[in-house]
Design a protein around this motif. Structure first.
Motif, PDB file in Angstrom:
ATOM      1  N   ARG A   1      43.263 -42.981  -6.654  1.00  0.00           N
ATOM      2  CA  ARG A   1      42.205 -43.971  -6.830  1.00  0.00           C
ATOM      3  C   ARG A   1      42.680 -45.284  -6.239  1.00  0.00           C
ATOM      4  NH1 ARG A   1      44.127 -47.209 -10.758  1.00  0.00           N
ATOM      5  NH2 ARG A   1      45.554 -46.303 -12.231  1.00  0.00           N
ATOM      6  N   LEU A   2      41.721 -46.101  -5.874  1.00  0.00           N
ATOM      7  CA  LEU A   2      42.029 -47.410  -5.326  1.00  0.00           C
ATOM      8  C   LEU A   2      42.317 -48.370  -6.465  1.00  0.00           C
ATOM      9  CD1 LEU A   2      42.198 -48.812  -2.568  1.00  0.00           C
ATOM     10  CD2 LEU A   2      39.837 -49.541  -2.909  1.00  0.00           C
ATOM     11  N   HIS A   3      43.450 -49.023  -6.385  1.00  0.00           N
ATOM     12  CA  HIS A   3      43.841 -50.038  -7.365  1.00  0.00           C
ATOM     13  C   HIS A   3      44.196 -51.282  -6.557  1.00  0.00           C
ATOM     14  CE1 HIS A   3      45.313 -51.629 -11.147  1.00  0.00           C
ATOM     15  NE2 HIS A   3      46.391 -52.039 -10.504  1.00  0.00           N
ATOM     16  N   GLY A   4      43.310 -52.259  -6.546  1.00  0.00           N
ATOM     17  CA  GLY A   4      43.499 -53.401  -5.654  1.00  0.00           C
ATOM     18  C   GLY A   4      43.370 -52.921  -4.222  1.00  0.00           C
ATOM     19  N   ARG A   5      44.376 -53.118  -3.419  1.00  0.00           N
ATOM     20  CA  ARG A   5      44.372 -52.649  -2.033  1.00  0.00           C
ATOM     21  C   ARG A   5      45.349 -51.493  -1.838  1.00  0.00           C
ATOM     22  NH1 ARG A   5      40.197 -52.752  -0.318  1.00  0.00           N
ATOM     23  NH2 ARG A   5      40.930 -52.548   1.819  1.00  0.00           N
ATOM     24  N   GLU A   6      45.722 -50.829  -2.945  1.00  0.00           N
ATOM     25  CA  GLU A   6      46.627 -49.690  -2.871  1.00  0.00           C
ATOM     26  C   GLU A   6      45.969 -48.429  -3.406  1.00  0.00           C
ATOM     27  OE1 GLU A   6      51.067 -51.445  -3.170  1.00  0.00           O
ATOM     28  OE2 GLU A   6      50.063 -51.091  -5.076  1.00  0.00           O
ATOM     29  N   TRP A   7      46.216 -47.318  -2.725  1.00  0.00           N
ATOM     30  CA  TRP A   7      45.778 -46.009  -3.191  1.00  0.00           C
ATOM     31  C   TRP A   7      46.920 -45.484  -4.056  1.00  0.00           C
ATOM     32  CZ3 TRP A   7      41.069 -44.066  -2.705  1.00  0.00           C
ATOM     33  CH2 TRP A   7      40.866 -42.724  -3.064  1.00  0.00           C
ATOM     34  N   VAL A   8      46.630 -45.221  -5.298  1.00  0.00           N
ATOM     35  CA  VAL A   8      47.630 -44.764  -6.260  1.00  0.00           C
ATOM     36  C   VAL A   8      47.322 -43.315  -6.595  1.00  0.00           C
ATOM     37  CG1 VAL A   8      48.631 -45.166  -8.538  1.00  0.00           C
ATOM     38  CG2 VAL A   8      47.810 -47.104  -7.181  1.00  0.00           C
ATOM     39  N   ALA A   9      48.327 -42.433  -6.419  1.00  0.00           N
ATOM     40  CA  ALA A   9      48.093 -41.003  -6.620  1.00  0.00           C
ATOM     41  C   ALA A   9      49.372 -40.322  -7.089  1.00  0.00           C
ATOM     42  CB  ALA A   9      47.633 -40.366  -5.305  1.00  0.00           C
ATOM     43  N   LEU A  10      49.207 -39.078  -7.517  1.00  0.00           N
ATOM     44  CA  LEU A  10      50.364 -38.238  -7.766  1.00  0.00           C
ATOM     45  C   LEU A  10      50.971 -37.858  -6.416  1.00  0.00           C
ATOM     46  CD1 LEU A  10      48.902 -35.802 -10.446  1.00  0.00           C
ATOM     47  CD2 LEU A  10      50.442 -37.731 -10.843  1.00  0.00           C
ATOM     48  N   ASN A  11      52.280 -37.735  -6.371  1.00  0.00           N
ATOM     49  CA  ASN A  11      52.937 -37.309  -5.140  1.00  0.00           C
ATOM     50  C   ASN A  11      52.901 -35.781  -5.096  1.00  0.00           C
ATOM     51  OD1 ASN A  11      54.676 -36.524  -3.103  1.00  0.00           O
ATOM     52  ND2 ASN A  11      56.117 -38.182  -3.500  1.00  0.00           N
ATOM     53  N   PRO A  12      52.154 -35.198  -4.172  1.00  0.00           N
ATOM     54  CA  PRO A  12      52.034 -33.738  -4.130  1.00  0.00           C
ATOM     55  C   PRO A  12      53.275 -33.026  -3.601  1.00  0.00           C
ATOM     56  CG  PRO A  12      50.850 -34.706  -2.304  1.00  0.00           C
ATOM     57  CD  PRO A  12      51.335 -35.846  -3.154  1.00  0.00           C
ATOM     58  N   THR A  13      54.276 -33.777  -3.150  1.00  0.00           N
ATOM     59  CA  THR A  13      55.484 -33.141  -2.623  1.00  0.00           C
ATOM     60  C   THR A  13      56.539 -32.898  -3.708  1.00  0.00           C
ATOM     61  OG1 THR A  13      56.668 -35.177  -2.038  1.00  0.00           O
ATOM     62  CG2 THR A  13      55.100 -34.295  -0.409  1.00  0.00           C
ATOM     63  N   ARG A  14      56.252 -33.336  -4.917  1.00  0.00           N
ATOM     64  CA  ARG A  14      57.188 -33.123  -6.028  1.00  0.00           C
ATOM     65  C   ARG A  14      56.395 -32.924  -7.320  1.00  0.00           C
ATOM     66  NH1 ARG A  14      57.819 -37.762  -9.166  1.00  0.00           N
ATOM     67  NH2 ARG A  14      57.107 -39.696  -8.209  1.00  0.00           N
ATOM     68  N   ALA A  15      57.087 -32.607  -8.368  1.00  0.00           N
ATOM     69  CA  ALA A  15      56.437 -32.374  -9.661  1.00  0.00           C
ATOM     70  C   ALA A  15      56.143 -33.716 -10.332  1.00  0.00           C
ATOM     71  CB  ALA A  15      57.328 -31.509 -10.550  1.00  0.00           C
ATOM     72  N   ASP A  16      55.217 -34.423  -9.761  1.00  0.00           N
ATOM     73  CA  ASP A  16      54.815 -35.734 -10.263  1.00  0.00           C
ATOM     74  C   ASP A  16      53.779 -35.521 -11.355  1.00  0.00           C
ATOM     75  OD1 ASP A  16      54.558 -38.462 -10.478  1.00  0.00           O
ATOM     76  OD2 ASP A  16      53.742 -38.761  -8.467  1.00  0.00           O
TER      77      ASP A  16
END
Length: 102
Positions: free
Chosen positions: A33-48
């Protein structure tokens, strides 16, 4: 030794991707999701398990996982990271997605 990477127009690929980065991120990191001007997400390359440490600036293209210190500065490097590709393969895949060659 082949120097195919020297013929890749990374700047051109990034220049096309950057204005549409938010839409690309909505596809690449669907849980984000967009938070300010940053896209914040789970990292799909690890067990985030919790969003927050993996962020992408939608204006500059800079991205980082502050839990692992993985980071980069543009859409090509992010796409490469997310898909386990080389920078060359990433640039070519992104260019092909908009009907061009890198």
């Amino acid at each position: 030794m082949s120097h195919q990477w020297t013929h890749i127009k990374f700047a051109a690929v990034n220049a096309v991707c950057l204005p549409q980065l938010q839409a690309l991120l909505a596809n690449w990191l669907r849980d984000g999701r967009l938070h300010g001007r940053e896209w914040v997400a789970l990292n799909p390359t690890r067990a985030d398990r919790r969003a927050g440490s993996f962020r992408v600036n939608v204006d500059s293209g800079f991205w980082a996982d502050f839990a692992t210190d993985d980071r980069g500065g543009d859409p090509v490097s992010l796409y490469a990271y997310l898909n386990g590709l080389s920078q060359v393969a990433s640039a070519r895949a992104l260019a092909a997605s908009w009907g061009a060659t890198a």
